[in-house]
Design an enzyme around this catalytic site. Sequence first.
Site, PDB file in Angstrom:
ATOM      1  N   SER A 146       0.924  -1.291   0.089  1.00 15.44           N
ATOM      2  CA  SER A 146       0.102  -0.074   0.215  1.00 15.44           C
ATOM      3  C   SER A 146       0.954   1.208   0.078  1.00 15.44           C
ATOM      4  O   SER A 146       1.918   1.208   0.562  1.00 15.44           O
ATOM      5  CB  SER A 146      -0.894  -0.043   1.192  1.00 15.44           C
ATOM      6  OG  SER A 146      -1.764   1.043   1.527  1.00 15.44           O
ATOM      7  N   TYR A 159      -1.740  -0.318  10.370  1.00 13.24           N
ATOM      8  CA  TYR A 159      -1.732  -0.819   8.869  1.00 13.24           C
ATOM      9  C   TYR A 159      -0.761   0.042   8.212  1.00 13.24           C
ATOM     10  O   TYR A 159       0.191  -0.742   7.297  1.00 13.24           O
ATOM     11  CB  TYR A 159      -3.034  -0.292   8.231  1.00 13.24           C
ATOM     12  CG  TYR A 159      -3.295  -0.843   6.868  1.00 13.24           C
ATOM     13  CD1 TYR A 159      -3.416  -1.993   6.576  1.00 13.24           C
ATOM     14  CD2 TYR A 159      -3.214   0.141   5.898  1.00 13.24           C
ATOM     15  CE1 TYR A 159      -3.721  -2.256   5.017  1.00 13.24           C
ATOM     16  CE2 TYR A 159      -3.155  -0.142   4.714  1.00 13.24           C
ATOM     17  CZ  TYR A 159      -3.433  -1.366   4.182  1.00 13.24           C
ATOM     18  OH  TYR A 159      -3.514  -1.697   2.885  1.00 13.24           O
TER      19      TYR A 159
END
Length: 261
Positions: A146, A159
């Site tokens: 990501s 995250y």
Amino acid sequence: MKRAEGSVALITGGGSGIGATAAARLAEIGCSVAINYSRNSAGAEAVAESCRLLGVNAITLKGNVASDADCRHMAEETVASLGRLDILVNCAGVTRRVPANDLDALSSDDFSAVNAVNVTGAFQMIRAAARHLKRSGAGTIINVSSDSGITGDGSSLSYAASKGALNTLTIGLARELAPEIRVNAICPGFVDTNWALAWQNSDSYEHFKRRVADIAPLKTIPSPDDVADMIEWLVVGARCVTGQLLVIDSGTHLTVGNPLP
């Protein structure tokens, strides 16, 4: 279109979203596919059936990548059922949605749970698959990371930190597994999937998508097909590419401040 006839790919988290789209795309170019899922058996089987209709072999594999035993079983079962393993796509991922400025809302258990899948799970899957990928002679590992791992922004600090660790793991393993295996990471920004509906209703999600597209320099948001385009290229068109972190976010990383609070 270049083809990958006779190759075999294992896709973790392949029952929905980016993983499902990646599995279908690899099947389109001739790969047989092993589709991992942890809970969504119906989704994984639907993806497998759509791949079979394209003329390739497809199996589903239940397993939690946070379990080393499950990872080893999935790698061995892929080879036992499909004959070989050439491509690993680490797409399984989890998050804990916590505002980045609320430090007390993020527990050590949150970090442990997210890292167990996003980092340790990817490493365990790579370790389980490595000897088979080396035997392939042109093994390919693609970690679906990501842009949160680059910007520090995202659904939570746990995250973002996990994806930063996955990016570092990608670079380190690209060095250590060469020359037999290429290792790269794709770093999407916000992608138009159903994933965000876990914490938004359909109306707020549509508003969120419009806002992201308006902020993005390219005035659009990536789709799972856009990510699959890059996965396909890394499989069949990137012979000299390894250790790269490829951002796909329509340019939102170029914006000032925090574009997606």
